[in-house]
Write an enzyme that holds these catalytic residues in place. Structure first.
Site, PDB file in Angstrom:
ATOM      1  N   LYS A  26      -1.205  -0.853  -4.602  1.00  0.00           N
ATOM      2  CA  LYS A  26      -1.767   0.737  -5.117  1.00  0.00           C
ATOM      3  C   LYS A  26      -1.026   1.013  -6.180  1.00  0.00           C
ATOM      4  CE  LYS A  26      -5.367  -0.681  -1.937  1.00  0.00           C
ATOM      5  NZ  LYS A  26      -5.354  -0.336   0.127  1.00  0.00           N
ATOM      6  N   ASP A  78       0.428  -1.686   0.425  1.00  0.00           N
ATOM      7  CA  ASP A  78       0.059  -0.257   0.166  1.00  0.00           C
ATOM      8  C   ASP A  78       0.675   1.458   0.342  1.00  0.00           C
ATOM      9  OD1 ASP A  78      -2.101   1.607   0.224  1.00  0.00           O
ATOM     10  OD2 ASP A  78      -2.669   0.914   2.134  1.00  0.00           O
ATOM     11  N   ASP A 126      -8.316  -8.943   5.346  1.00  0.00           N
ATOM     12  CA  ASP A 126      -9.357  -9.145   6.275  1.00  0.00           C
ATOM     13  C   ASP A 126     -10.072  -7.761   6.050  1.00  0.00           C
ATOM     14  OD1 ASP A 126      -7.099  -7.551   7.966  1.00  0.00           O
ATOM     15  OD2 ASP A 126      -8.336  -8.489   9.741  1.00  0.00           O
ATOM     16  N   VAL A 140     -10.125  -3.492   0.047  1.00  0.00           N
ATOM     17  CA  VAL A 140     -10.119  -4.367  -0.322  1.00  0.00           C
ATOM     18  C   VAL A 140      -9.851  -5.459   0.698  1.00  0.00           C
ATOM     19  CG1 VAL A 140      -9.228  -3.885  -2.535  1.00  0.00           C
ATOM     20  CG2 VAL A 140      -7.700  -5.291  -1.724  1.00  0.00           C
TER      21      VAL A 140
HETATM   22  P1  5GP Z   1       1.607   0.016   3.796  1.00  0.00           P
HETATM   23  O1  5GP Z   1       2.305  -0.577   4.752  1.00  0.00           O
HETATM   24  O2  5GP Z   1       2.147  -0.915   2.360  1.00  0.00           O
HETATM   25  O3  5GP Z   1       0.836   0.780   3.823  1.00  0.00           O
HETATM   26  O4  5GP Z   1       0.714  -1.384   4.437  1.00  0.00           O
HETATM   27  C1  5GP Z   1       0.716  -3.210   4.150  1.00  0.00           C
HETATM   28  C2  5GP Z   1      -0.298  -3.356   5.122  1.00  0.00           C
HETATM   29  O5  5GP Z   1      -1.671  -2.485   5.317  1.00  0.00           O
HETATM   30  C3  5GP Z   1      -0.368  -4.515   4.285  1.00  0.00           C
HETATM   31  O6  5GP Z   1       0.708  -5.746   4.816  1.00  0.00           O
HETATM   32  C4  5GP Z   1      -1.565  -4.925   4.724  1.00  0.00           C
HETATM   33  O7  5GP Z   1      -1.802  -5.355   5.687  1.00  0.00           O
HETATM   34  C5  5GP Z   1      -2.764  -3.094   5.072  1.00  0.00           C
HETATM   35  N1  5GP Z   1      -3.278  -2.980   4.100  1.00  0.00           N
HETATM   36  C6  5GP Z   1      -2.847  -2.005   2.605  1.00  0.00           C
HETATM   37  N2  5GP Z   1      -3.760  -2.333   2.094  1.00  0.00           N
HETATM   38  C7  5GP Z   1      -5.241  -2.840   2.065  1.00  0.00           C
HETATM   39  C8  5GP Z   1      -6.072  -3.456   1.763  1.00  0.00           C
HETATM   40  O8  5GP Z   1      -5.906  -2.757   0.670  1.00  0.00           O
HETATM   41  N3  5GP Z   1      -7.198  -3.886   2.988  1.00  0.00           N
HETATM   42  C9  5GP Z   1      -6.411  -4.880   4.124  1.00  0.00           C
HETATM   43  N4  5GP Z   1      -7.599  -5.607   4.503  1.00  0.00           N
HETATM   44  N5  5GP Z   1      -5.031  -4.689   3.862  1.00  0.00           N
HETATM   45  C10 5GP Z   1      -4.801  -3.751   4.010  1.00  0.00           C
END
Ligand code: 5GP
Length: 181
Positions: free
Chosen positions: A132, A104, A160, A154
Protein backbone atom coordinates in the site's frame (compact mmCIF):
# COMPACT_ATOMS: atom_id res chain seq x y z
CA UNK A 1 -23.67 -18.89 2.62
CA UNK A 2 -20.67 -17.99 0.52
CA UNK A 3 -17.56 -16.24 1.89
CA UNK A 4 -17.19 -14.10 -1.21
CA UNK A 5 -20.59 -12.51 -0.53
CA UNK A 6 -18.94 -10.70 2.42
CA UNK A 7 -16.77 -8.72 0.01
CA UNK A 8 -17.69 -5.25 -1.18
CA UNK A 9 -15.31 -5.63 -4.11
CA UNK A 10 -12.72 -8.03 -5.49
CA UNK A 11 -9.37 -6.31 -6.01
CA UNK A 12 -7.46 -9.28 -7.38
CA UNK A 13 -8.78 -12.53 -8.78
CA UNK A 14 -7.13 -15.91 -8.34
CA UNK A 15 -6.07 -15.78 -12.03
CA UNK A 16 -4.44 -12.37 -11.65
CA UNK A 17 -2.55 -13.53 -8.55
CA UNK A 18 -1.33 -16.76 -10.15
CA UNK A 19 -0.28 -14.98 -13.38
CA UNK A 20 1.77 -12.51 -11.34
CA UNK A 21 3.36 -15.26 -9.23
CA UNK A 22 4.36 -17.13 -12.40
CA UNK A 23 5.95 -13.95 -13.80
CA UNK A 24 7.83 -13.25 -10.54
CA UNK A 25 8.96 -16.90 -10.34
CA UNK A 26 10.64 -16.58 -13.77
CA UNK A 27 12.52 -13.48 -12.55
CA UNK A 28 13.60 -15.20 -9.33
CA UNK A 29 14.83 -18.24 -11.28
CA UNK A 30 16.94 -15.99 -13.50
CA UNK A 31 18.29 -13.85 -10.64
CA UNK A 32 19.21 -16.81 -8.43
CA UNK A 33 20.44 -19.18 -11.14
CA UNK A 34 22.92 -21.66 -9.69
CA UNK A 35 22.21 -20.63 -6.10
CA UNK A 36 20.12 -22.30 -3.43
CA UNK A 37 17.39 -20.02 -2.14
CA UNK A 38 15.80 -20.07 1.28
CA UNK A 39 12.24 -18.72 1.25
CA UNK A 40 11.18 -17.31 4.61
CA UNK A 41 7.49 -16.70 5.19
CA UNK A 42 5.85 -14.80 7.98
CA UNK A 43 2.95 -16.66 9.55
CA UNK A 44 0.11 -16.74 9.11
CA UNK A 45 -0.63 -14.28 6.31
CA UNK A 46 2.10 -15.54 3.97
CA UNK A 47 1.04 -19.20 3.89
CA UNK A 48 -0.91 -19.02 0.63
CA UNK A 49 1.59 -16.88 -1.27
CA UNK A 50 4.44 -19.06 0.02
CA UNK A 51 2.72 -22.28 -1.11
CA UNK A 52 1.90 -20.93 -4.57
CA UNK A 53 5.15 -19.04 -5.23
CA UNK A 54 7.22 -22.05 -4.15
CA UNK A 55 5.29 -24.32 -6.53
CA UNK A 56 5.68 -21.91 -9.44
CA UNK A 57 9.46 -21.96 -8.92
CA UNK A 58 11.19 -24.60 -11.02
CA UNK A 59 14.37 -24.60 -8.94
CA UNK A 60 15.41 -26.10 -5.61
CA UNK A 61 14.27 -24.01 -2.66
CA UNK A 62 14.14 -24.46 1.10
CA UNK A 63 11.28 -23.08 3.15
CA UNK A 64 11.17 -21.78 6.70
CA UNK A 65 8.68 -19.73 8.68
CA UNK A 66 8.67 -17.14 11.42
CA UNK A 67 5.74 -15.93 13.44
CA UNK A 68 5.79 -12.41 14.81
CA UNK A 69 3.32 -10.26 16.62
CA UNK A 70 3.44 -6.51 16.54
CA UNK A 71 2.48 -4.56 19.60
CA UNK A 72 -0.06 -2.21 18.15
CA UNK A 73 -3.59 -1.09 18.71
CA UNK A 74 -6.12 -2.87 16.50
CA UNK A 75 -5.18 -2.99 12.85
CA UNK A 76 -2.36 -0.44 13.02
CA UNK A 77 1.24 -1.54 13.32
CA UNK A 78 3.58 0.04 15.84
CA UNK A 79 6.82 -1.34 14.49
CA UNK A 80 7.58 -2.99 17.83
CA UNK A 81 7.73 -6.67 17.06
CA UNK A 82 7.99 -9.81 19.15
CA UNK A 83 9.11 -13.13 17.71
CA UNK A 84 6.53 -15.82 18.53
CA UNK A 85 8.21 -18.54 16.47
CA UNK A 86 11.76 -18.23 15.23
CA UNK A 87 13.36 -19.89 12.21
CA UNK A 88 14.28 -23.57 12.55
CA UNK A 89 17.73 -23.11 11.01
CA UNK A 90 20.64 -20.70 10.98
CA UNK A 91 20.63 -18.47 7.87
CA UNK A 92 24.29 -17.35 7.93
CA UNK A 93 25.74 -17.54 4.42
CA UNK A 94 22.34 -18.36 2.82
CA UNK A 95 20.53 -16.54 0.02
CA UNK A 96 17.33 -15.49 1.75
CA UNK A 97 14.14 -14.28 0.09
CA UNK A 98 11.60 -12.97 2.58
CA UNK A 99 8.09 -13.73 1.30
CA UNK A 100 5.49 -11.27 2.59
CA UNK A 101 1.76 -11.09 2.03
CA UNK A 102 1.43 -7.33 2.50
CA UNK A 103 3.51 -4.26 3.23
CA UNK A 104 1.34 -1.58 4.82
CA UNK A 105 3.29 0.95 6.92
CA UNK A 106 6.40 -1.13 6.31
CA UNK A 107 7.31 -1.09 9.99
CA UNK A 108 6.99 -4.84 10.56
CA UNK A 109 9.07 -5.81 7.55
CA UNK A 110 11.63 -3.15 8.35
CA UNK A 111 12.11 -4.65 11.79
CA UNK A 112 12.28 -8.15 10.32
CA UNK A 113 14.89 -7.14 7.78
CA UNK A 114 17.08 -5.64 10.48
CA UNK A 115 16.69 -8.78 12.57
CA UNK A 116 17.48 -11.13 9.68
CA UNK A 117 20.40 -9.02 8.45
CA UNK A 118 22.07 -9.34 11.86
CA UNK A 119 22.19 -13.12 11.27
CA UNK A 120 24.51 -12.52 8.30
CA UNK A 121 22.83 -14.17 5.31
CA UNK A 122 24.78 -14.10 2.01
CA UNK A 123 21.93 -12.02 0.56
CA UNK A 124 18.56 -10.81 1.78
CA UNK A 125 15.74 -9.65 -0.50
CA UNK A 126 12.00 -9.18 -0.27
CA UNK A 127 9.05 -10.43 -2.27
CA UNK A 128 5.80 -8.74 -1.27
CA UNK A 129 2.56 -9.78 -2.92
CA UNK A 130 0.78 -6.55 -1.94
CA UNK A 131 1.97 -3.08 -1.03
CA UNK A 132 0.00 0.00 0.00
CA UNK A 133 2.20 2.85 -1.24
CA UNK A 134 0.09 5.57 0.41
CA UNK A 135 0.47 3.94 3.85
CA UNK A 136 4.24 3.50 3.80
CA UNK A 137 5.99 5.16 6.74
CA UNK A 138 9.46 3.86 6.02
CA UNK A 139 11.34 2.97 2.88
CA UNK A 140 11.13 -0.79 2.31
CA UNK A 141 13.45 -2.37 -0.27
CA UNK A 142 10.93 -4.60 -2.06
CA UNK A 143 12.85 -6.33 -4.87
CA UNK A 144 9.89 -8.34 -6.20
CA UNK A 145 6.41 -6.86 -6.01
CA UNK A 146 3.06 -8.38 -6.85
CA UNK A 147 0.66 -5.42 -6.78
CA UNK A 148 0.35 -1.92 -5.42
CA UNK A 149 -3.13 -1.52 -3.92
CA UNK A 150 -5.08 1.39 -2.37
CA UNK A 151 -4.94 1.93 1.40
CA UNK A 152 -8.00 -0.14 2.22
CA UNK A 153 -8.29 -3.08 4.58
CA UNK A 154 -8.22 -6.21 2.44
CA UNK A 155 -8.83 -9.87 3.17
CA UNK A 156 -8.33 -13.17 1.38
CA UNK A 157 -5.43 -15.21 0.05
CA UNK A 158 -3.92 -15.58 3.53
CA UNK A 159 -5.07 -12.23 4.91
CA UNK A 160 -7.65 -12.33 7.66
CA UNK A 161 -10.18 -10.28 9.51
CA UNK A 162 -10.58 -11.79 13.01
CA UNK A 163 -8.96 -14.99 11.65
CA UNK A 164 -11.55 -15.40 8.89
CA UNK A 165 -11.28 -15.09 5.11
CA UNK A 166 -7.72 -16.43 4.83
CA UNK A 167 -9.06 -19.25 2.65
CA UNK A 168 -10.56 -16.98 -0.03
CA UNK A 169 -8.71 -17.45 -3.32
CA UNK A 170 -9.06 -13.78 -4.26
CA UNK A 171 -8.13 -10.56 -2.45
CA UNK A 172 -10.95 -8.16 -1.74
CA UNK A 173 -12.34 -5.39 0.41
CA UNK A 174 -14.69 -6.45 3.18
CA UNK A 175 -18.18 -4.92 3.29
CA UNK A 176 -17.97 -2.04 5.82
CA UNK A 177 -20.71 -3.38 8.09
CA UNK A 178 -18.64 -6.54 8.65
CA UNK A 179 -15.48 -4.64 9.56
CA UNK A 180 -15.20 -2.88 12.89
CA UNK A 181 -12.00 -0.93 12.22
P1 5GP B 1 2.91 -2.96 8.56
O1 5GP B 1 3.91 -3.14 9.67
O2 5GP B 1 3.52 -2.97 7.18
O3 5GP B 1 2.05 -1.73 8.78
O4 5GP B 1 1.86 -4.12 8.70
C1 5GP B 1 2.07 -5.36 8.22
C2 5GP B 1 1.05 -6.34 8.76
O5 5GP B 1 -0.23 -5.73 9.05
C3 5GP B 1 0.78 -7.37 7.69
O6 5GP B 1 1.72 -8.42 7.74
C4 5GP B 1 -0.63 -7.80 8.00
O7 5GP B 1 -0.60 -8.79 8.99
C5 5GP B 1 -1.27 -6.55 8.60
N1 5GP B 1 -2.04 -5.83 7.56
C6 5GP B 1 -1.72 -4.65 6.98
N2 5GP B 1 -2.64 -4.27 6.08
C7 5GP B 1 -3.59 -5.25 6.08
C8 5GP B 1 -4.81 -5.44 5.35
O8 5GP B 1 -5.25 -4.65 4.50
N3 5GP B 1 -5.50 -6.58 5.64
C9 5GP B 1 -5.09 -7.49 6.55
N4 5GP B 1 -5.85 -8.56 6.73
N5 5GP B 1 -3.94 -7.34 7.25
C10 5GP B 1 -3.20 -6.23 7.02
Amino acid sequence: MCLIDDLESVLLTDDQIQDKLREVARRIEADYAGRDVLLIGVLKGAIMVMADLARHLEMPVSIDFMAVSSYGAGTTSSGVVRIMKDLDRDIAGKHVLLVEDIVDSGLTINWLLRNLRSRQPASLDVFALLRKPEALKVDVPVRYLGFDIPSEFVVGYGLDYAERYRNLRCVGVLRPELHAG
